[in-house]
Enzyme design. Structure first.
Site, PDB file in Angstrom:
ATOM      1  N   TYR A  53       0.799  -1.315   0.347  1.00 39.47           N
ATOM      2  CA  TYR A  53      -0.145   0.214   0.083  1.00 39.47           C
ATOM      3  C   TYR A  53       0.899   1.114   0.363  1.00 39.47           C
ATOM      4  O   TYR A  53       1.903   1.240   0.733  1.00 39.47           O
ATOM      5  CB  TYR A  53      -1.043   0.101   1.253  1.00 39.47           C
ATOM      6  N   HIS A  83      -4.383  15.581  -3.959  1.00 40.60           N
ATOM      7  CA  HIS A  83      -4.704  15.921  -2.956  1.00 40.60           C
ATOM      8  C   HIS A  83      -4.505  17.378  -2.594  1.00 40.60           C
ATOM      9  O   HIS A  83      -5.014  17.775  -1.031  1.00 40.60           O
ATOM     10  CB  HIS A  83      -3.921  14.927  -1.758  1.00 40.60           C
ATOM     11  N   ASN A 195       0.327  12.918   4.253  1.00 43.29           N
ATOM     12  CA  ASN A 195      -0.660  12.197   5.281  1.00 43.29           C
ATOM     13  C   ASN A 195       0.956  12.037   6.429  1.00 43.29           C
ATOM     14  O   ASN A 195       2.363  12.269   6.634  1.00 43.29           O
ATOM     15  CB  ASN A 195       0.557  10.932   4.868  1.00 43.29           C
ATOM     16  N   TYR A 280     -16.937  35.750  42.924  1.00 44.78           N
ATOM     17  CA  TYR A 280     -15.764  34.933  42.696  1.00 44.78           C
ATOM     18  C   TYR A 280     -14.423  35.129  41.233  1.00 44.78           C
ATOM     19  O   TYR A 280     -14.017  34.685  42.096  1.00 44.78           O
ATOM     20  CB  TYR A 280     -17.094  33.977  42.045  1.00 44.78           C
ATOM     21  N   ARG A 283     -12.344  36.218  44.339  1.00 41.62           N
ATOM     22  CA  ARG A 283     -12.406  35.554  45.338  1.00 41.62           C
ATOM     23  C   ARG A 283     -11.612  33.965  44.892  1.00 41.62           C
ATOM     24  O   ARG A 283     -10.401  33.359  44.984  1.00 41.62           O
ATOM     25  CB  ARG A 283     -13.049  35.268  45.875  1.00 41.62           C
ATOM     26  N   PHE A 329      -1.984   7.840  11.669  1.00 46.58           N
ATOM     27  CA  PHE A 329      -1.943   9.511  11.323  1.00 46.58           C
ATOM     28  C   PHE A 329      -3.835  10.264  11.689  1.00 46.58           C
ATOM     29  O   PHE A 329      -3.638  11.248  11.484  1.00 46.58           O
ATOM     30  CB  PHE A 329      -2.726   9.248   9.792  1.00 46.58           C
ATOM     31  N   GLU A 414     -12.429   5.929   5.502  1.00 44.94           N
ATOM     32  CA  GLU A 414     -11.925   6.446   6.663  1.00 44.94           C
ATOM     33  C   GLU A 414     -13.810   7.141   7.044  1.00 44.94           C
ATOM     34  O   GLU A 414     -13.828   8.153   6.869  1.00 44.94           O
ATOM     35  CB  GLU A 414     -11.350   8.097   5.559  1.00 44.94           C
TER      36      GLU A 414
END
Length: 508
Positions: A53, A83, A195, A280, A283, A329, A414
């Protein structure tokens, strides 16, 4: 810009901070052997003729498509170009440079299968001020930050745009002008470059470093507001915080007490103030700011680990000539860290805005209404408080956790993503909003202390007031307020409030 030595896998957060502020990374020379060994392992894996791959197959849902040897270089170029599909405004130069440095340190660990020349080009681009133009939108935080990193990789092969020391140029032209040659991608290299989690991590680290500056500045302005309101220092007694045991709370209480030590305003409180308890926002500063400090430190620990990791896929193991496909990833750790930083930024600004609101209210502060000597004729700090409220509300809307969202991509290959990029990208704008709130508080608190003359605050808080007064005079009558706010913001951004006294650090 100073050189920052990177030992891959062992880079401290202080080095990443220095890179964020403009330093230039220099790889430890011994990294070369691991990089070369990884590239040689890819060559041996290819020689076996097996489908692997990302090396000789398609990507994502197309992983089952085998690619012939003659097309391997084209495969890597194609993945970069296809991409590089980001959207939106360009990312800040500081973010992209930090992303590049993170990728440099990752590749140099010898688990990504890239050639030494590829790492050398990335390092040279950083050294010579070449910053790829990277659109800020398009990553869902798994499979890595594909679109942003693809824009970086595209610039390395001479496609897209590069900022060359402030000038926007076509990538090929910028490389030539800097004396560099576009990269010729080999097997695995395009995928290795695009990636990983470096875009999300760079944004998250930038947010962390700005949050640290914000946190430290807010401790000082919070102490100054307490002085302006003649608040009690009893809530900062160390015995109270020792019983609860939270480290951040203890450190914040210690710091607030030290910041106010020696104040004549503080001494006057014990003599003539009938109030038993403060609101507050005064404090509970140790409890709120201490919790923010603890959360920021946890996020810093996560990001330090991520910054030193390798998050592309597949990973190359040169000792056994294996390419193992996994899921490093997936940026879930970064997403969680970014969400924690967002929560801390939001709360630091939120409690500061409450202190501003308290100071402008004469019923609570005992000071003139809206901190002006002539209320009615003058509006004083009326609308700056409104601005602070608007900024805090905007941060509340942005603080919703990004990590709880997910949307399937790549034809359901994915099917669960982290949204780390979404969570991290908002942090710089959130920090800017909160910084503006702290700037308004600084102006209001200094104005409040001015009304107590001739009583004086402590030495560090008087130094903080003097620093502001050197740029912004006391407000006697209404004037154009925006320049005062801009001056305070610029001083905070410069770190002016962090040098007057030792303050707790988020990251070493």
């Amino acid at each position: 810009m100073s050189d920052i030595r990177l030992v891959p896998g062992e880079v401290p957060l202080s080095h990443w901070r220095a890179l964020w502020r403009g330093g230039t990374p220099r790889l430890e020379p011994t990294s070369g052997a691991k990089i070369a060994a990884s590239a040689e392992a890819v060559a041996r894996i290819l020689a076996r003729g097996e489908p692997v791959y990302g090396i000789n197959t398609g990507f994502g849902k197309l992983a089952s498509v085998r690619i012939g040897d003659a097309d391997l270089a084209t495969l890597q170029r194609n993945i970069v170009l296809s991409h590089a599909a980001g959207s939106g405004a360009p990312s800040p130069v500081a973010v992209v440079r930090l992303m590049m440095a993170l990728k440099l340190a990752s590749l140099a660990q010898g688990a990504s299968g890239v050639q030494p020349d590829t790492v050398a080009l990335l390092e040279a681009m950083l050294a010579r001020g070449l910053t790829p133009e990277v659109p800020s939108q398009g990553s869902v935080g798994a499979s890595g930050d594909l679109a942003p990193l693809s824009h970086m990789a595209a610039a390395m092969i001479g496609v897209g745009w590069i900022d060359l020391q402030g000038e926007r140029l076509p990538a090929a032209q910028a490389l030539t002008r800097a004396g560099l040659q576009p990269l010729q991608l080999g097997p695995k290299e395009g995928l290795a470059l695009l990636n990983g989690t470096q875009f999300s991590t760079a944004n998250a680290l930038g947010g962390l470093f700005q949050a640290e500056l914000l946190f430290q500045s807010a401790l000082v302005t919070g102490a100054l507001s307490t002085e302006a309101a003649k608040g009690s220092d009893t809530p900062f007694d160390p015995r109270i915080h020792a019983l609860r045991r939270h480290r951040g709370q203890i450190e914040v209480a210690d710091t607030l007490r030290a910041l106010m030590a020696g104040s004549t305003i503080r001494a006057s409180h014990a003599v003539d103030d009938p109030r038993v308890q403060d609101p507050y926002c005064l404090r509970c500063q140790p409890q709120v700011m201490g919790a923010a400090l603890d959360v920021l430190r946890q996020a810093a620990s996560t990001l330090a680990t991520e910054a030193n990791g390798v998050s592309d896929n597949p990973l190359i193991f040169a000792d056994t000539d294996e390419a193992l496909s996994g899921g490093n990833f997936h940026a879930e750790p970064v997403a969680f860290a970014a969400d924690m930083i967002a929560l801390a930024i939001c709360e630091i600004g939120s409690i500061a805005e409450r202190r501003i609101a308290m100071l402008v209210d004469p019923a609570l502060s005992g000071l003139p209404a809206f901190l002006t000597p002539k209320p009615g004729l003058n509006s004083g700090f009326m609308i700056p408080q409104v601005t602070a409220a608007a900024l805090v509300s905007e941060n509340k809307q942005r603080a919703y956790p990004a990590s709880v969202d997910s949307i399937p991509t790549s034809a359901n290959q994915e099917d669960h993503v982290s949204m780390a990029a979404h969570g991290a990208r908002r942090l710089l704008e959130m920090a800017a909003n909160a910084t503006a709130v702290i700037g308004i508080e600084w102006l209001a608190a200094a104005q409040g202390v001015d009304f107590h003359a001739p009583l004086a605050s402590s030495r560090p808080l008087e130094a903080a007031r003097a620093t502001l007064r050197a740029a912004v005079p006391m407000l006697h009558d209404d004037r154009h307020f925006h320049p005062d706010m801009e001056a305070a913001n610029s001083l905070i951004a410069s770190g002016a409030l962090t040098t007057i006294h030792p303050l707790p650090e988020v990251s070493p």
